[in-house]
Write an enzyme that holds these catalytic residues in place. Structure first.
Site, short mmCIF file in Angstrom:
data_model
loop_
_atom_site.label_atom_id
_atom_site.label_comp_id
_atom_site.label_asym_id
_atom_site.label_seq_id
_atom_site.Cartn_x
_atom_site.Cartn_y
_atom_site.Cartn_z
N ASP A 86 39.69 36.82 42.90
CA ASP A 86 39.30 37.05 44.86
C ASP A 86 38.90 35.55 45.25
OD1 ASP A 86 38.61 39.60 44.08
OD2 ASP A 86 36.04 39.59 44.22
N HIS A 142 42.90 37.64 36.23
CA HIS A 142 43.40 38.96 36.08
C HIS A 142 44.78 38.96 36.00
CE1 HIS A 142 40.12 42.22 36.31
NE2 HIS A 142 39.33 41.19 36.52
N SER A 226 35.71 27.11 40.37
CA SER A 226 36.78 26.86 40.15
C SER A 226 38.52 27.11 40.77
CB SER A 226 37.55 26.99 39.26
OG SER A 226 38.09 25.53 38.55
#
Length: 269
Positions: A86, A142, A226
């Site tokens: 995200d 992911h 990050s």
């Protein structure tokens, strides 16, 4: 003057002791006192969290929260490359010769980012994405494709901010920050997943086992906000025409297609 003050502040705060203190506080029970206000300030979507807010005992537990099953559906097209995080797409485009990409008007060397010209060579004239995670984002990473891990290595020591101010005024954080690089191979082509530390704390934890990655499955997490940089080998990827920078994106949403181009020429033009 603004650039000088920004860099002075970052240098003063990016010390091993301040980093350790920040990490220790986030992992302490005392930090739980900040969880309600943190969730409010950063508009954390509590409906999608695996647990209710009161069940997180430290700020770090909230940072690395998991989501309810099915909250992030993965694009089912077998050739789709999906977002690993995200994030906000801060920049995207062609990796120009020699080994350079342009981000916020500054040129960055992927040779510096990856640790040498040999490592960077396959990605020249390929494609890149800069995906920035703010403190409000879900912090787990992911896999954007299914493939085999060819190589994994770390570079850098300190971690400077990689937000918009960091990209504008910082000392080349995409090249210099602590970073963990995973190079994946599929259909004879390579993809480098560069996980870049930030917020002064070099905490990138791998969660996958073995060398096989499955698209959409968790592979790592950040303890703080990050950035992830994706570097695609030339001819391996074409971006989705609806994807642009800047724009928000979520895990599992399509960035483009792997090894599939209408003209059969990859991203050479």
């Amino acid at each position: 003057m603004r650039k000088w003050l920004y860099r002075l502040f970052i240098e003063l705060t990016n010390h091993w002791l301040s980093s350790k203190l920040l990490a220790s506080f986030a992992q302490s029970r005392l930090s739980a006192l900040l969880i309600p206000s943190y969730a409010k300030v950063y508009h954390i979507n509590q409906e999608e969290m695996e647990k209710s807010l009161k069940n997180y005992k430290t700020l770090q537990q909230l940072f690395i929260r998991r989501l309810k099953a099915g909250t992030r559906p993965i694009d089912a097209d077998e050739r789709a490359v999906v977002s690993p995080v995200d994030a906000v797409i801060e920049a995207m485009g062609i990796i120009e010769e020699p080994w350079e990409m342009t981000v916020k008007g500054k040129r960055y060397s992927i040779a510096e980012m990856l640790g040498g010209e040999e490592a960077a060579q396959p990605y020249v004239n390929g494609f890149f994405f800069i995906l920035y995670l703010s403190p409000s984002h879900y912090h787990r990473i992911h896999s954007p494709i299914s493939g085999v891990i060819e190589k994994q290595w770390t570079l850098g020591r300190k971690s400077y901010p990689v937000n918009r101010l960091g990209l504008k005024y910082g000392r080349r954080p995409l090249e210099k920050n602590y970073r963990l690089i995973t190079e994946v191979k599929a259909d004879g082509k390579r993809l480098a997943i560069v996980k870049i530390g930030a917020m002064f704390v070099n905490s990138i934890e791998l969660t996958h086992e073995g060398d096989q990655l499955i698209k959409g499955e968790e592979m790592a997490y950040f303890s703080f906000g990050s950035t992830v940089v994706l570097l695609f080998e030339r001819g391996s990827f074409t971006p989705d025409p609806n994807v642009a920078a800047p724009m928000p994106i979520k895990v599992g949403e399509r960035l483009g297609y792997w090894c599939q181009q209408p003209d059969g020429k990859g991203n050479e033009g």
